[in-house]
Design a protein around this motif. Structure first.
Motif, mmCIF file in Angstrom:
data_model
loop_
_atom_site.group_PDB
_atom_site.id
_atom_site.type_symbol
_atom_site.label_atom_id
_atom_site.label_comp_id
_atom_site.label_asym_id
_atom_site.label_seq_id
_atom_site.Cartn_x
_atom_site.Cartn_y
_atom_site.Cartn_z
ATOM 1 N N GLY A 133 83.671 -65.345 10.720
ATOM 2 C CA GLY A 133 85.066 -64.950 10.887
ATOM 3 C C GLY A 133 85.598 -64.967 12.299
ATOM 4 O O GLY A 133 86.604 -64.311 12.586
ATOM 5 N N THR A 157 88.571 -62.868 13.958
ATOM 6 C CA THR A 157 89.849 -62.824 13.240
ATOM 7 C C THR A 157 89.663 -62.400 11.785
ATOM 8 O O THR A 157 90.621 -61.999 11.139
ATOM 9 C CB THR A 157 90.532 -64.206 13.259
ATOM 10 O OG1 THR A 157 89.725 -65.143 12.527
ATOM 11 C CG2 THR A 157 90.723 -64.703 14.685
ATOM 12 N N SER A 159 89.015 -64.437 9.502
ATOM 13 C CA SER A 159 89.342 -65.608 8.688
ATOM 14 C C SER A 159 88.100 -66.474 8.505
ATOM 15 O O SER A 159 87.459 -66.858 9.485
ATOM 16 C CB SER A 159 90.452 -66.421 9.350
ATOM 17 O OG SER A 159 90.685 -67.612 8.629
ATOM 18 N N VAL A 161 87.977 -69.641 7.045
ATOM 19 C CA VAL A 161 88.462 -70.939 6.594
ATOM 20 C C VAL A 161 87.289 -71.906 6.573
ATOM 21 O O VAL A 161 86.504 -71.944 7.527
ATOM 22 C CB VAL A 161 89.575 -71.454 7.535
ATOM 23 C CG1 VAL A 161 90.038 -72.829 7.103
ATOM 24 C CG2 VAL A 161 90.733 -70.476 7.577
#
Length: 211
Positions: A133, A157, A159, A161
């Motif tokens: 992340g 973050t 995230s 992805v």
């Protein structure tokens, strides 16, 4: 006054002004001493897993009169450094696999600014960041004394992805002018293919980036 090599100067340049630094694997302690001498930071923890390098760091800190600014401790990674003691964490001069292991064993790294300089396998350090992340900010190649080094920093973050294999090798690099580094990387991947792995798409993408 300490004068840093190009590699160490690139690492030091990513330390935020006024923040408290943890220099993991500090060796002689050049970076925290340099940053304190130049007024970038006022406090650092310099740590190493071995007494020899740590004693060299203690000597430099004492000779520069920075005993009140730089704390030298024996530590396996971040094990002996408290969460609230530092803001920026620098891990330089070791392999990407070891860097990933050190980060994975610390439960507070998500709250810190990370600065990493893997001497080998930077793709493993980047992959760990992506898988956990983090977002890579600066990602640069530094030529120093005939060698080429990866230096990058990251923030958490949350995230996750999906990232490709190319992301692990290229990260957030924006400057592809150091052709020697990327040609060496392409040759390294071609050699890995001899073991049966397929890096064809990664190699082709890197070739496109350096044209």
């Amino acid at each position: 006054m300490i004068k840093l090599s190009k590699r160490l100067a690139a690492c030091a340049a990513l330390v935020r002004k006024g923040k408290r630094l943890a220099d993991i694997g500090c060796d002689h302690g050049y970076i925290p001493v340099y940053l304190c001498e130049n007024g970038v930071i006022e406090y650092a923890v310099a740590s190493d897993i071995n007494e020899g390098p740590l004693n060299a760091c203690r000597l430099l800190v004492r000779c520069t009169g920075l005993e009140d600014n730089i704390k030298c401790i024996l530590s396996d990674g971040l094990a002996n450094i408290e969460k609230n003691e530092v803001d920026d964490i620098l891990i330089a001069g070791m392999g990407g696999e070891l860097i990933a292991d050190i980060l994975s064993r610390c439960d507070y790294v998500r709250t810190k600014h990370l600065i990493l300089n893997p001497m080998t396998h930077p793709e493993l350090a980047r992959k760990w960041l992506y898988d956990n992340g983090f977002e890579i900010q600066n990602d640069i190649i530094v030529a120093d004394a005939g060698y080429h080094y990866s230096v990058f920093d990251a923030y958490y973050t949350g995230s996750r992805v999906p990232h490709t294999e190319l992301d692990a090798y290229i990260g957030n690099i924006r400057d592809f002018s150091d052709k020697e580094y990327f040609i060496h990387l392409i040759n390294y991947l071609k050699n890995k293919q001899k073991g049966g792995s397929d890096y064809g798409e990664v190699i082709a993408a890197i070739e496109d980036l350096i044209q």
